[in-house]
Design a protein around this motif. Structure first.
Motif, mmCIF file in Angstrom:
data_model
loop_
_atom_site.group_PDB
_atom_site.id
_atom_site.type_symbol
_atom_site.label_atom_id
_atom_site.label_comp_id
_atom_site.label_asym_id
_atom_site.label_seq_id
_atom_site.Cartn_x
_atom_site.Cartn_y
_atom_site.Cartn_z
ATOM 1 N N ASP A 139 68.325 63.861 -60.388
ATOM 2 C CA ASP A 139 68.145 62.860 -59.346
ATOM 3 C C ASP A 139 68.624 63.217 -57.936
ATOM 4 O O ASP A 139 68.112 62.707 -56.963
ATOM 5 C CB ASP A 139 68.787 61.524 -59.736
ATOM 6 C CG ASP A 139 68.105 60.366 -58.995
ATOM 7 O OD1 ASP A 139 67.505 60.615 -57.941
ATOM 8 O OD2 ASP A 139 68.158 59.245 -59.480
ATOM 9 N N ILE A 140 69.598 64.087 -57.791
ATOM 10 C CA ILE A 140 69.963 64.366 -56.419
ATOM 11 C C ILE A 140 69.490 65.766 -56.074
ATOM 12 O O ILE A 140 70.068 66.465 -55.295
ATOM 13 C CB ILE A 140 71.454 64.161 -56.153
ATOM 14 C CG1 ILE A 140 72.285 65.243 -56.816
ATOM 15 C CG2 ILE A 140 71.916 62.819 -56.647
ATOM 16 C CD1 ILE A 140 73.664 65.291 -56.205
ATOM 17 N N GLY A 141 68.398 66.154 -56.674
ATOM 18 C CA GLY A 141 67.809 67.430 -56.312
ATOM 19 C C GLY A 141 68.270 68.547 -57.207
ATOM 20 O O GLY A 141 68.236 69.703 -56.825
ATOM 21 N N PRO A 224 73.754 58.177 -55.084
ATOM 22 C CA PRO A 224 73.286 59.555 -55.230
ATOM 23 C C PRO A 224 72.973 60.222 -53.899
ATOM 24 O O PRO A 224 73.134 61.439 -53.755
ATOM 25 C CB PRO A 224 72.018 59.432 -56.081
ATOM 26 C CG PRO A 224 71.677 57.991 -56.117
ATOM 27 C CD PRO A 224 72.918 57.227 -55.807
ATOM 28 N N PHE A 225 72.557 59.430 -52.920
ATOM 29 C CA PHE A 225 72.243 60.023 -51.616
ATOM 30 C C PHE A 225 73.504 60.587 -50.984
ATOM 31 O O PHE A 225 73.534 61.717 -50.504
ATOM 32 C CB PHE A 225 71.606 58.954 -50.722
ATOM 33 C CG PHE A 225 71.305 59.425 -49.339
ATOM 34 C CD1 PHE A 225 70.473 60.519 -49.128
ATOM 35 C CD2 PHE A 225 71.851 58.783 -48.239
ATOM 36 C CE1 PHE A 225 70.189 60.949 -47.845
ATOM 37 C CE2 PHE A 225 71.571 59.217 -46.955
ATOM 38 C CZ PHE A 225 70.742 60.298 -46.752
ATOM 39 N N LYS A 226 74.577 59.789 -51.014
ATOM 40 C CA LYS A 226 75.840 60.259 -50.448
ATOM 41 C C LYS A 226 76.356 61.469 -51.231
ATOM 42 O O LYS A 226 76.915 62.403 -50.671
ATOM 43 C CB LYS A 226 76.862 59.124 -50.469
ATOM 44 C CG LYS A 226 78.044 59.410 -49.593
ATOM 45 C CD LYS A 226 78.582 58.158 -48.934
ATOM 46 C CE LYS A 226 78.165 58.025 -47.478
ATOM 47 N NZ LYS A 226 78.585 56.751 -46.893
ATOM 48 N N LYS A 228 74.595 63.741 -52.630
ATOM 49 C CA LYS A 228 73.817 64.904 -52.193
ATOM 50 C C LYS A 228 74.340 65.413 -50.853
ATOM 51 O O LYS A 228 74.505 66.613 -50.637
ATOM 52 C CB LYS A 228 72.342 64.508 -52.115
ATOM 53 C CG LYS A 228 71.509 65.238 -51.092
ATOM 54 C CD LYS A 228 70.733 66.404 -51.676
ATOM 55 C CE LYS A 228 69.786 66.969 -50.642
ATOM 56 N NZ LYS A 228 69.475 68.343 -50.781
ATOM 57 N N LEU A 229 74.639 64.488 -49.930
ATOM 58 C CA LEU A 229 75.182 64.895 -48.634
ATOM 59 C C LEU A 229 76.518 65.604 -48.831
ATOM 60 O O LEU A 229 76.796 66.631 -48.218
ATOM 61 C CB LEU A 229 75.394 63.677 -47.728
ATOM 62 C CG LEU A 229 74.180 62.820 -47.399
ATOM 63 C CD1 LEU A 229 74.578 61.733 -46.404
ATOM 64 C CD2 LEU A 229 73.063 63.661 -46.813
ATOM 65 N N ASP A 426 63.694 64.295 -62.936
ATOM 66 C CA ASP A 426 63.061 65.454 -62.326
ATOM 67 C C ASP A 426 63.648 66.702 -62.979
ATOM 68 O O ASP A 426 64.816 67.017 -62.801
ATOM 69 C CB ASP A 426 63.333 65.473 -60.822
ATOM 70 C CG ASP A 426 62.413 66.462 -60.123
ATOM 71 O OD1 ASP A 426 61.919 67.388 -60.789
ATOM 72 O OD2 ASP A 426 62.182 66.307 -58.917
#
Lengths: 747, 82, 230
Positions: A139-141, A224-226, A228-229, A426
């Protein structure tokens, strides 16, 4: 700010009384020890700090003594288990891998989605804190490339969520979690601190009771976005060379990261809570120190390079706040402005927690399960289709055949295709996934810029471990390693996630001890070190303890990605070999459970010498590129393994004609044992006829018993006059099992 | 400057199929709420903003919706100001 | 061909696109950070997949306002070639460079798997090396790929031959059962009016090397190289 101050004044800290200590899980003996360490009574914040650091989750107090027996050495090991957040192993070409498995069982039982998600976030931080980019996951790449899903009613009310992540790094990028260098600034980076997950570590060390559903705040919510950052920023800052040490704020957040980094470096550390970025108002020091808010890291930067650190985090729109510095001595000091809030020797918290060896007792149920006699199982020919029982699709009074049994087993969720699950993740991002999930014995991921690839597999059969924790744990190690070997990888190391019930119960502790011995023995025999892992106790619900479940993950290396061997038959006309020996073993099998509704018997025996020989032979055969496919025999035995080997991508399949049942080592082996028994150290291999002499020579060299059993081709699977099924029906049963059940649940 | 509190409801336009709403509706039916005829899932925003007067607040909110909060290709919105 | 791959903070297919263009297609390839104002004079801009700014509001909704997107819109309006893949497609829709919008997949689940696409237009600069009705094996990985637009827009897309890819069977049959996400008319990829902007949900960068199971995505890159003439 003014709001914060007034609220703070109104919140009075509770007095340290026996009830408070009890609520924090601190025993009177432990309290005496704390007083001795401090030379005084601890205050409320300090009680909180000790309680989380000395909880099972952080201190491993009930498991440390036994975990010490694991083999940790290996020629490729760069960071040993327990030294850092995760172990690190050299894979050549100046690359190394970091990998670890971790549990997030308790939060997942209360709030499955957030619990599992934050479990993943935690393990990812353990990996990138070492400087490695996670290469398998979600999910976070990060692709989720493999997995093991095991369904059993013993996990109802206490599902186990074990997450494994594997990260890749160059040798020079390896980062350590140590607070070195007097005066070096200590940075807090990432998300703000809130009250979420308060006492999560203590929570994870408590049995789940009916009231736990009221405990909701103890589950953190992940972003999850944070994450990834934070991942990108941390990797960039580690590469910049401005970082001395870095540590994830996981369980026991700020407390754990400060005292562990100081303890590892043998230094002191001081922080000022007034500088802590906060998401909520009115938080008291106790809450700040114990919060388990997600997506936070502690960074010890090199003095003079503060600007580099701050710029990188600003680029990624994240906080980087200087919270304190590395100090002389050995104390962790927590301030609020000028006011000293807590002062504790860092080592006492991180490394000198209590260690217990608990009382052991063999569980009584084993007498009964062991006494089970295989001859009490009726012949298949006496089973009939009847309403309300298994084989409901059969007409009453029809005799059950081996074909019916095979199709029934393929419909068992633990055996069936897991596509319904992995298609929701993914698993291809980063374009390195060479073997997609679920199709082969192990996931294979290439390493761009080299010829190399990694293979990884995980395994645990909870029912085996229930019936025999020693043998079950041994098999979990051997099988995951065998899976990696079948796919072409040479095992480098294992990580474990040991899920058990309450260790204060002598029966649970006994199973734990047995499992540890099983893992140790298997690892020593296979020459594979344990490079890290996790223990999760108190996995109980009102119905009782879960099966002892030591989940094992193995990572292996392929020197050349072209060595990757699929598990399914490749070419019409290829010959099929069955390696290994078959005994009259049905104990703990899926056949016994699903067809005869029995959780009993003696599990298959695993002979480590034979297992080592088998794996060596497979590795050599693979190096010489002799095999077209290799698939290990596990749940459901020969018949299920052969059926799986017939299936390729959805809608693509090929049949096989197998005329022999392989090397039978006991007289009068039952036909159900030969077809569906789960004897260990067996592999089904296919190869072109021309390669047969070369292959047989390799097998002879390692004294691996084998039989050429059949040929690939056609569109039916036939086994020794007993099984004759259209592969299309195999595919239907295998692929529909989980969707059919899940859609029913949703509707 | 005055402080205004606004509530913004965003739903899919009637002509757009709402897969989430459909699923929730079916779930309600299977729970026995057979009388449930229609259900649309939407989004809800609470916005606190400072503006000269009510008109200016309304104008700002309309802009916010059409620029960012709402995809006017498929969504419609209502603003309630207090 | 000079390629710029835009990097939003939540992009996760940026390095995949970069690797394919640089190492597989041997193009002069560079990253462009979302806070940058300079696209670095490319022949092709790629908006990669991921979840640009977390996508908590709507996929691509916030990315549209980033500094780099102002440049991308201008570049596209001046006839520059832009391909948006997955989240990149969603951003192009939000930015108004392509018509329509995305809804959640009708299964309401994230879907990651290989699908078949039938090529509906081989005249575009993205598809000139593909054969009419050629079927491509390319993976999808998204939770919101259920393309929708009003009937007039769909009619225009159809009439102007701007539907470039449709979800199909392996043999090229178009039917609802081959539609993974519920998109109108099985639409997987569309062009803008001028034919210089393509948005598609499937990931050609994940299908450009045999070792990954398919090289069908290369047809798109080869077409772009052909039309760029370098």
């Amino acid at each position: 700010m003014s709001v914060t101050m007034t609220e703070e004044k109104t919140r009075k800290e509770p007095a340290v009384i026996p009830e408070l200590l009890k609520a924090h899980g601190i025993t009177p003996e432990e309290y005496d020890r704390i007083k001795k360490i401090l030379g005084r009574e601890p205050n409320f914040t300090e009680v909180g700090i000790f309680s989380v650091m000395w909880s099972e989750h952080c201190s491993y107090k009930n498991s440390k003594a036994l975990l010490k027996t694991f083999p940790k050495e290996g020629k490729a090991v760069m960071v040993k288990a327990g030294e850092e957040n995760a172990g690190c192993v050299d894979i050549g070409d100046n690359y190394a891998v970091v990998f670890k498995m971790e549990s997030h069982n308790h939060p997942s039982a209360i709030e499955p989605f957030q619990g599992a998600a934050t479990g993943l976030g935690g393990i990812l931080r353990d990996i990138f804190t070492m400087g490695a980019r996670p290469i398998f996951n979600l999910d976070i790449g990060i692709p989720t490339v493999g997995g093991e899903i095991y369904f059993d009613s013993s996990y109802e009310g206490n599902p186990l969520v074990n997450v494994m992540s594997v990260g890749l790094l160059k040798h020079e990028e390896l980062a350590k979690g140590a607070a070195k260098g007097l005066g070096n600034p200590v940075y807090y980076v990432g998300a703000d601190t809130g009250r979420d997950g308060l006492g999560g570590a203590a929570f994870a060390s408590k049995e789940l009771t009916e009231e736990s559903h009221e405990d909701r705040p103890a589950v953190q919510v992940g972003d999850p976005f944070k994450e990834k950052l934070l991942l990108e920023a941390c990797l960039e800052v580690i590469k910049s060379g401005a970082v001395v040490g870095i540590q994830d704020m996981g369980a026991a957040g700020l407390t754990c990261s400060t005292c562990e980094t100081a303890s590892r470096a043998g230094t002191g550390i001081k922080i000022d809570l007034n500088k802590l970025p906060q998401r909520e108002t009115g938080m008291i020091p106790y809450e700040m120190m114990l919060s388990e808010s997600q997506e936070r890291m502690l960074i010890i930067a090199q003095k003079g390079k503060e600007k580099i650190v701050e710029d990188i985090f600003e680029k990624w729109d994240l906080h980087a706040v200087k919270l304190g510095e590395v100090t002389d001595g050995h104390l962790m000091r927590v301030y609020q402005g000028d006011k000293l809030i807590a002062e504790i020797p860092a080592k006492a918290l991180a490394d000198e927690g209590p260690i217990y060896i608990r009382e052991e007792k063999e569980p009584a149920y084993l007498k009964e399960t062991r006494a089970f006699n295989i001859n009490s199982i009726p012949d298949l020919s006496s089973l009939q289709g009847r309403k309300g029982a298994r084989f409901t699709n059969l007409a009453p009074n029809t005799t059950v055949t081996c074909n019916d049994v095979l199709l029934q087993l393929l419909d068992v969720p633990s055996i069936a295709s897991k596509a319904w699950i992995y298609e929701q993740y993914d698993h291809m991002v980063r374009t390195d996934t060479v073997f997609l999930p679920g199709r082969h014995d192990a996931a294979v991921v290439r390493i761009k810029g080299t010829k190399r690839a990694l293979a990884a597999a995980s395994d645990c059969n909870g029912l085996y471990c229930y019936l025999d924790p020693y043998e079950g744990a041994k098999i979990a190690v051997a099988e995951s390693a065998r899976n990696v070997v079948c796919a072409g990888g040479e095992p480098l190391g294992i990580t474990d996630c040991l899920n058990f019930g309450n260790p204060m119960k002598p029966e649970v502790y006994w199973t734990f001890h047995q499992a540890i011995s099983g893992i140790s023995d298997a690892c020593r025999a296979l020459g594979v070190p344990v490079t890290g892992g996790n223990v999760s106790f108190y996995n109980e619900s009102p119905a009782g303890a879960i099966y002892p479940t030591p989940t094992i993950g193995v990572v292996g290396i392929l020197e050349d990605v072209s060595m990757a061997t699929p598990s399914n038959f490749q070419k019409e006309g290829d010959v099929i070999y069955l390696l290994g020996e078959t005994f009259n073993e049905l104990g703990g099998s899926q056949y016994l459970l699903e067809i005869h509704a029995k959780r009993a018997g003696i599990t298959p025996r695993l002979d480590l010498k034979k297992e080592v020989a088998l794996q060596k032979a497979l590795l050599k055969a693979n190096k010489e590129r002799v095999m077209s496919s290799a698939h290990d025999l596990s749940d459901g035995g020969l018949a299920v393994a052969a059926a799986e080997a017939c299936l390729g991508e959805p809608g693509k399949f090929i049949g096989a004609e197998i005329s022999s049942l392989g090397v039978i080592r006991e007289k009068d082996v039952r036909i159900d044992a030969a077809l569906f028994g789960e004897c260990q150290s067996r592999v089904l291999v296919s190869l072109s006829k021309e390669n047969a002499p070369k292959f047989e020579k390799i097998l002879a060299e390692f004294s691996v018993p084998f039989t050429q059993v059949g040929t690939v081709g056609g569109n039916r699977l036939q086994i020794a006059d007993k099984i004759n099924v259209a592969v299309m029906d195999i595919e239907k049963a295998y692929r529909n099992a989980i969707p059919r059940r899940m859609e029913k649940v949703i509707a | 400057m005055k402080t205004f509190n606004a509530k913004v409801n965003v739903t899919l336009k009637k002509s757009v199929l709402d897969p989430q709403g459909q699923t929730v509706l079916e779930a309600l039916h299977s729970l026995g709420y057979k009388g449930t005829e229609n259900l649309r899932v939407g989004k809800y925003f609470e916005v606190t903003l400072n503006a000269q007067d009510e008109n200016s607040a309304k104008t700002q909110l309309k802009e916010m919706c059409e620029k960012l909060l709402v995809n006017t290709v498929i969504e419609q919105y209502e603003v309630h100001l207090s | 061909m000079k390629v710029s791959v835009v990097v939003f903070p939540g992009s996760n297919c940026d390095s995949d696109c970069f690797n394919v263009m640089k190492d597989v297609m041997k193009c002069d390839t560079q990253f462009v950070w979302h806070k940058d104002h300079d696209l670095k004079k490319p022949d092709l801009v790629i908006l990669p997949g991921g979840f640009s700014y977390g996508d908590y509001l709507r996929c691509g909704a916030i990315a549209r306002f980033s500094p780099v997107m102002r440049e991308v819109v201008q570049f596209a309006n001046n006839g520059g070639t832009v391909i948006g893949i997955c989240n990149g497609f969603q951003i192009l829709l939000e930015a108004g460079l392509l018509p329509g919008a995305m809804l959640a997949n009708r299964s309401l689940k994230f879907i990651c798997k290989h699908v078949w696409l039938r090529t509906e237009n081989t005249k575009s600069k993205f598809t000139n090396r593909l054969k009419p009705a050629q079927v491509l094996n390319i993976p999808i990985a998204h939770g919101e790929g259920n393309y929708t637009a009003d009937p007039d827009t769909i009619k225009r897309l159809r009439d102007e031959n701007r539907i470039v890819f449709r979800y199909s069977s392996e043999s090229g049959e178009i039917a609802d059962k081959f539609n993974p996400n519920g998109a109108v008319e099985n639409i997987a990829g569309i062009l803008n009016e001028k034919g210089n902007v393509l948005g598609m949900m499937p990931h050609p960068e994940r299908a450009s090397e045999d070792i990954l199971g398919s090289h069908d995505g290369r047809g798109i890159w080869e077409s772009l190289l052909e039309s760029a003439g370098k």
